[in-house]
Design a protein around this motif. Structure first.
Motif, PDB file in Angstrom:
ATOM      1  N   VAL A 137       0.848  -1.197   0.000  1.00 12.94           N
ATOM      2  CA  VAL A 137       0.000   0.000   0.000  1.00 12.94           C
ATOM      3  C   VAL A 137       0.880   1.242   0.000  1.00 12.94           C
ATOM      4  O   VAL A 137       2.001   1.237   0.526  1.00 12.94           O
ATOM      5  CB  VAL A 137      -0.967   0.023   1.207  1.00 12.94           C
ATOM      6  CG1 VAL A 137      -1.810  -1.244   1.242  1.00 12.94           C
ATOM      7  CG2 VAL A 137      -0.220   0.199   2.528  1.00 12.94           C
ATOM      8  N   CYS A 138       0.355   2.305  -0.581  1.00 17.08           N
ATOM      9  CA  CYS A 138       1.061   3.592  -0.602  1.00 17.08           C
ATOM     10  C   CYS A 138      -0.006   4.673  -0.646  1.00 17.08           C
ATOM     11  O   CYS A 138      -0.746   4.790  -1.631  1.00 17.08           O
ATOM     12  CB  CYS A 138       1.980   3.675  -1.811  1.00 17.08           C
ATOM     13  SG  CYS A 138       3.007   5.164  -1.820  1.00 17.08           S
ATOM     14  N   ALA A 156       5.906  -3.191  -7.234  1.00 15.84           N
ATOM     15  CA  ALA A 156       5.390  -4.426  -7.836  1.00 15.84           C
ATOM     16  C   ALA A 156       6.355  -5.590  -7.651  1.00 15.84           C
ATOM     17  O   ALA A 156       5.942  -6.749  -7.524  1.00 15.84           O
ATOM     18  CB  ALA A 156       5.089  -4.206  -9.314  1.00 15.84           C
ATOM     19  N   SER A 157       7.654  -5.276  -7.592  1.00 19.83           N
ATOM     20  CA  SER A 157       8.659  -6.342  -7.451  1.00 19.83           C
ATOM     21  C   SER A 157       8.631  -6.985  -6.068  1.00 19.83           C
ATOM     22  O   SER A 157       9.194  -8.071  -5.872  1.00 19.83           O
ATOM     23  CB  SER A 157      10.058  -5.784  -7.742  1.00 19.83           C
ATOM     24  OG  SER A 157      10.525  -4.970  -6.667  1.00 19.83           O
ATOM     25  N   LEU A 165      -1.229  -4.296  -5.412  1.00 20.85           N
ATOM     26  CA  LEU A 165      -0.713  -2.967  -5.091  1.00 20.85           C
ATOM     27  C   LEU A 165      -1.905  -2.028  -4.964  1.00 20.85           C
ATOM     28  O   LEU A 165      -2.752  -1.961  -5.861  1.00 20.85           O
ATOM     29  CB  LEU A 165       0.225  -2.465  -6.191  1.00 20.85           C
ATOM     30  CG  LEU A 165       0.703  -1.008  -6.073  1.00 20.85           C
ATOM     31  CD1 LEU A 165       1.507  -0.797  -4.796  1.00 20.85           C
ATOM     32  CD2 LEU A 165       1.528  -0.617  -7.307  1.00 20.85           C
ATOM     33  N   LEU A 166      -1.986  -1.311  -3.834  1.00 18.65           N
ATOM     34  CA  LEU A 166      -3.057  -0.348  -3.577  1.00 18.65           C
ATOM     35  C   LEU A 166      -2.435   1.025  -3.380  1.00 18.65           C
ATOM     36  O   LEU A 166      -1.615   1.216  -2.483  1.00 18.65           O
ATOM     37  CB  LEU A 166      -3.854  -0.739  -2.326  1.00 18.65           C
ATOM     38  CG  LEU A 166      -4.469  -2.142  -2.292  1.00 18.65           C
ATOM     39  CD1 LEU A 166      -5.163  -2.369  -0.941  1.00 18.65           C
ATOM     40  CD2 LEU A 166      -5.454  -2.334  -3.429  1.00 18.65           C
ATOM     41  N   VAL A 167      -2.832   1.975  -4.219  1.00 22.91           N
ATOM     42  CA  VAL A 167      -2.278   3.327  -4.170  1.00 22.91           C
ATOM     43  C   VAL A 167      -3.418   4.327  -4.039  1.00 22.91           C
ATOM     44  O   VAL A 167      -4.394   4.285  -4.796  1.00 22.91           O
ATOM     45  CB  VAL A 167      -1.459   3.636  -5.440  1.00 22.91           C
ATOM     46  CG1 VAL A 167      -1.052   5.109  -5.467  1.00 22.91           C
ATOM     47  CG2 VAL A 167      -0.224   2.755  -5.509  1.00 22.91           C
ATOM     48  N   PHE A 232      -8.386   9.076  -4.961  1.00 25.57           N
ATOM     49  CA  PHE A 232      -8.636   7.796  -5.634  1.00 25.57           C
ATOM     50  C   PHE A 232      -7.973   6.648  -4.881  1.00 25.57           C
ATOM     51  O   PHE A 232      -7.043   6.845  -4.091  1.00 25.57           O
ATOM     52  CB  PHE A 232      -8.122   7.828  -7.077  1.00 25.57           C
ATOM     53  CG  PHE A 232      -6.612   7.885  -7.214  1.00 25.57           C
ATOM     54  CD1 PHE A 232      -5.825   6.735  -7.098  1.00 25.57           C
ATOM     55  CD2 PHE A 232      -5.973   9.087  -7.468  1.00 25.57           C
ATOM     56  CE1 PHE A 232      -4.448   6.781  -7.227  1.00 25.57           C
ATOM     57  CE2 PHE A 232      -4.584   9.158  -7.600  1.00 25.57           C
ATOM     58  CZ  PHE A 232      -3.820   7.994  -7.478  1.00 25.57           C
ATOM     59  N   LEU A 233      -8.461   5.463  -5.139  1.00 21.94           N
ATOM     60  CA  LEU A 233      -7.771   4.234  -4.749  1.00 21.94           C
ATOM     61  C   LEU A 233      -7.605   3.405  -6.009  1.00 21.94           C
ATOM     62  O   LEU A 233      -8.590   3.001  -6.634  1.00 21.94           O
ATOM     63  CB  LEU A 233      -8.554   3.440  -3.703  1.00 21.94           C
ATOM     64  CG  LEU A 233      -7.882   2.139  -3.267  1.00 21.94           C
ATOM     65  CD1 LEU A 233      -6.564   2.415  -2.546  1.00 21.94           C
ATOM     66  CD2 LEU A 233      -8.800   1.310  -2.362  1.00 21.94           C
ATOM     67  N   ALA A 234      -6.359   3.196  -6.385  1.00 20.08           N
ATOM     68  CA  ALA A 234      -6.042   2.372  -7.550  1.00 20.08           C
ATOM     69  C   ALA A 234      -5.510   1.031  -7.077  1.00 20.08           C
ATOM     70  O   ALA A 234      -4.798   0.951  -6.072  1.00 20.08           O
ATOM     71  CB  ALA A 234      -5.007   3.070  -8.432  1.00 20.08           C
ATOM     72  N   SER A 235      -5.843  -0.010  -7.805  1.00 16.91           N
ATOM     73  CA  SER A 235      -5.347  -1.341  -7.450  1.00 16.91           C
ATOM     74  C   SER A 235      -4.955  -2.106  -8.710  1.00 16.91           C
ATOM     75  O   SER A 235      -5.494  -1.881  -9.797  1.00 16.91           O
ATOM     76  CB  SER A 235      -6.402  -2.132  -6.672  1.00 16.91           C
ATOM     77  OG  SER A 235      -7.543  -2.363  -7.461  1.00 16.91           O
TER      78      SER A 235
END
Length: 244
Positions: A137-138, A156-157, A165-167, A232-235
């Motif tokens: 998360v970030c 991602a690595s 991954l949640l941003v 926003f929340l991107a995943s």
């Protein structure tokens, strides 16, 4: 000045301007870290964003491993703590990391369950002794990063296959004037992306990092310097290799 070209392990060398911005951010947050745990608005916003993350991923308190990148003093981690087996926070500011670990210690939480380290994942790969995470998360940090491409690739690595991954960050306002007004003039030297982001900006870097199942939703609304803003929340998900 850093040389141009690719790092032998796929992490690019950092240009001088990017390195300067990182140093400015590190110095700023080292100086102001003591304020964050007393900021009630910040605590409430972290709670709302953390709740959105919990709703976006099936956390399991007995198995989920979480990396909280640019963790600050741990406001997001505190919201996620009851839903994860282990949380590792990471920040380039040693003062932020110290505040995070002090808060954890004061709550009687053992470091094997929750701890923070001072580190910049974009400098070199595999800085956590091979540790991989179910969720990275970030929150509210992408606008500080000189290169969101480099950060996304690095984050991602550290995902397990099938991990997410949640941003969370600012959605770019429709008005250019509104975008510029989001940050005070004295903060412009530590903010790389002053107007926030459009969905396409985030989708591009997620897909370039090899993430699939991209999602971009409005997580919540708040006010910044008196201006209404949306967050926003991107995943995205790290693909599971065939036959794995």
């Amino acid at each position: 000045m850093a040389e141009h070209g690719d790092h032998p392990h796929g992490f690019p060398h950092v240009h001088e301007g990017q390195q300067n911005l990182k140093e400015l951010n590190k110095n700023y947050f080292n100086e102001h870290s003591h304020r964050y745990n007393d900021d009630r608005d910040g605590q409430e916003l972290a709670r709302r964003l953390g709740t959105a993350m919990i709703n976006a991923y099936p956390f399991e308190e007995d198995s989920t491993l979480v990396l909280d990148y640019a963790c600050g003093t741990g406001l997001i981690s505190k919201t996620l703590a009851a839903h994860a087996k282990c949380i590792v926070g990471m920040d380039i500011s040693q003062s932020m990391v110290d505040q995070f670990n002090l808060s954890v210690s004061n709550q009687g939480i053992p470091p094997e369950e929750m701890r923070a380290v001072c580190c910049d994942l974009t400098v070199a790969p595999d800085q956590l002794d091979g540790m991989k995470f179910d969720v990275v998360v970030c929150a509210l940090s992408y606008h500080h990063f000189p290169s969101i491409e480099d950060v996304t690739t690095a984050l991602a690595s550290y995902l397990k296959p099938g991990g997410s991954l949640l941003v969370a960050d600012l959605i770019k306002p429709s008005s250019a004037g509104s975008a510029q007004a989001l940050f005070p003039a004295q903060a412009h030297n530590i903010v790389a992306h002053k107007g926030g982001f459009e969905e396409a900006d985030i989708k591009t870097v997620f897909e370039s990092a090899g993430l699939i199942n991209f999602s971009f939703v409005t997580a919540c609304e708040t006010k910044k310097r008196g201006h209404p803003v949306q967050l926003f929340l991107a995943s995205g998900t790290k693909e599971v290799a065939e036959g794995a």
